[in-house]
Design a protein around this motif. Sequence first.
Motif, short mmCIF file in Angstrom:
data_model
loop_
_atom_site.label_atom_id
_atom_site.label_comp_id
_atom_site.label_asym_id
_atom_site.label_seq_id
_atom_site.Cartn_x
_atom_site.Cartn_y
_atom_site.Cartn_z
N GLU A 128 45.74 38.93 45.92
CA GLU A 128 44.82 39.45 46.92
C GLU A 128 45.11 38.86 48.30
O GLU A 128 44.97 39.54 49.33
CB GLU A 128 43.37 39.17 46.52
N ASP A 129 45.52 37.60 48.35
CA ASP A 129 45.89 36.99 49.63
C ASP A 129 47.08 37.72 50.25
O ASP A 129 47.12 37.93 51.48
CB ASP A 129 46.24 35.51 49.43
N VAL A 130 48.05 38.10 49.43
CA VAL A 130 49.21 38.84 49.94
C VAL A 130 48.79 40.24 50.39
O VAL A 130 49.27 40.74 51.42
CB VAL A 130 50.32 38.90 48.87
N ILE A 131 47.92 40.88 49.63
CA ILE A 131 47.40 42.19 50.02
C ILE A 131 46.74 42.11 51.39
O ILE A 131 46.94 42.98 52.25
CB ILE A 131 46.41 42.70 48.95
N ASP A 132 45.96 41.07 51.62
CA ASP A 132 45.30 40.90 52.92
C ASP A 132 46.32 40.65 54.02
O ASP A 132 46.19 41.18 55.14
CB ASP A 132 44.31 39.73 52.87
N LEU A 133 47.34 39.86 53.73
CA LEU A 133 48.36 39.53 54.73
C LEU A 133 49.07 40.78 55.24
O LEU A 133 49.31 40.93 56.44
CB LEU A 133 49.38 38.55 54.14
N LEU A 134 49.38 41.70 54.31
CA LEU A 134 50.17 42.88 54.67
C LEU A 134 49.29 44.13 54.84
O LEU A 134 49.82 45.25 54.87
CB LEU A 134 51.25 43.13 53.61
N ASP A 135 47.98 43.94 54.95
CA ASP A 135 47.06 45.05 55.21
C ASP A 135 47.19 46.17 54.17
O ASP A 135 47.21 47.36 54.52
CB ASP A 135 47.27 45.63 56.61
N LEU A 136 47.24 45.79 52.90
CA LEU A 136 47.37 46.77 51.82
C LEU A 136 46.06 47.00 51.07
O LEU A 136 46.05 47.58 49.99
CB LEU A 136 48.45 46.32 50.83
N GLN A 137 44.94 46.56 51.66
CA GLN A 137 43.66 46.63 50.96
C GLN A 137 43.32 48.05 50.51
O GLN A 137 42.82 48.25 49.39
CB GLN A 137 42.53 46.10 51.85
N HIS A 138 43.60 49.01 51.36
CA HIS A 138 43.24 50.40 51.07
C HIS A 138 44.02 50.94 49.87
O HIS A 138 43.56 51.90 49.20
CB HIS A 138 43.51 51.27 52.31
N TYR A 139 45.18 50.36 49.57
CA TYR A 139 46.06 50.88 48.52
C TYR A 139 45.99 50.07 47.23
O TYR A 139 46.70 50.39 46.27
CB TYR A 139 47.51 50.90 49.02
N ARG A 140 45.14 49.07 47.18
CA ARG A 140 45.10 48.10 46.08
C ARG A 140 45.17 48.76 44.69
O ARG A 140 45.94 48.34 43.83
CB ARG A 140 43.84 47.26 46.19
N HIS A 141 44.37 49.77 44.46
CA HIS A 141 44.27 50.37 43.12
C HIS A 141 44.96 51.73 43.03
O HIS A 141 44.76 52.46 42.05
CB HIS A 141 42.80 50.51 42.72
N GLN A 142 45.77 52.06 44.02
CA GLN A 142 46.49 53.33 43.98
C GLN A 142 47.81 53.18 43.24
O GLN A 142 48.47 52.14 43.28
CB GLN A 142 46.73 53.85 45.39
#
Length: 248
Positions: A128-142
């Motif tokens: 989740e920290d990496v997801i936040d770093l690269l602004d991938l929050q919207h795609y997390r479960h896609q």
Amino acid sequence: MSEMSLSFGGLLAVQRISFDVNNGDVFSIIGPNGAGKSTLINLISRFYDADEGTLQFEGRDITATPPHHIAELGIARTFQNIELFEHETVLQNLLIGKHVYRKTNLVSEFLFTPAVRRQEMAFRKEAEDVIDLLDLQHYRHQVIGNLPYGVRKMVELARALCVKPRLLLLDEPSSGLNPEEKEDLSYWIEDINEELGVTIIMVEHDMNLVLRSSNKVMAMADGRCLAIGLPDDIQSNPEVKRAYLGDF
């Protein structure tokens, strides 16, 4: 890397290449198609065995280290052609990058013991920290297969970061990206290098990204090293310009 060479049949893909990368560098490798850049990345990541020469990482000779042990040493990479699990989600792909840190066994995972639960929670937090770093929050479960190409490129970068590398190998990270995505990539490379303290070796064609992100550049042609130096020095090097850059 010292005096490394590799040939495929009668073709010399890499010819006695030597260079050093210091801790904290962003070291870019440039050159035309067929120059040997990606072959060099494959040598460093141990996908290929060199015909001659030695490869050292943090004072350790890794010339003969099996490829499946490279991630354990703190080396991660991305690929020219995206290598992700198409039918899994972004988060699941990132969690795969944590496998090198798994301490549990098959029995404890089957029983889902407290140790397994703690490990999974820690892995999830780091992903989740990496997801936040690269602004991938919207795609997390896609699912990966449903995502645009540029997002998939960032997911592959994110998965490499989940290995928590000290050395990150990027093989043409901007290929296929639009100008806005390339702009974002340059900022992320800076954050990965400065905030996470990751040393980067990058093969790249986009000279704007190279000049903006790198502190050292090596120019290659025909499997040979033409010059190594500061980005501005390489940009103005007559031999390099004559070989393939032109004036830009």
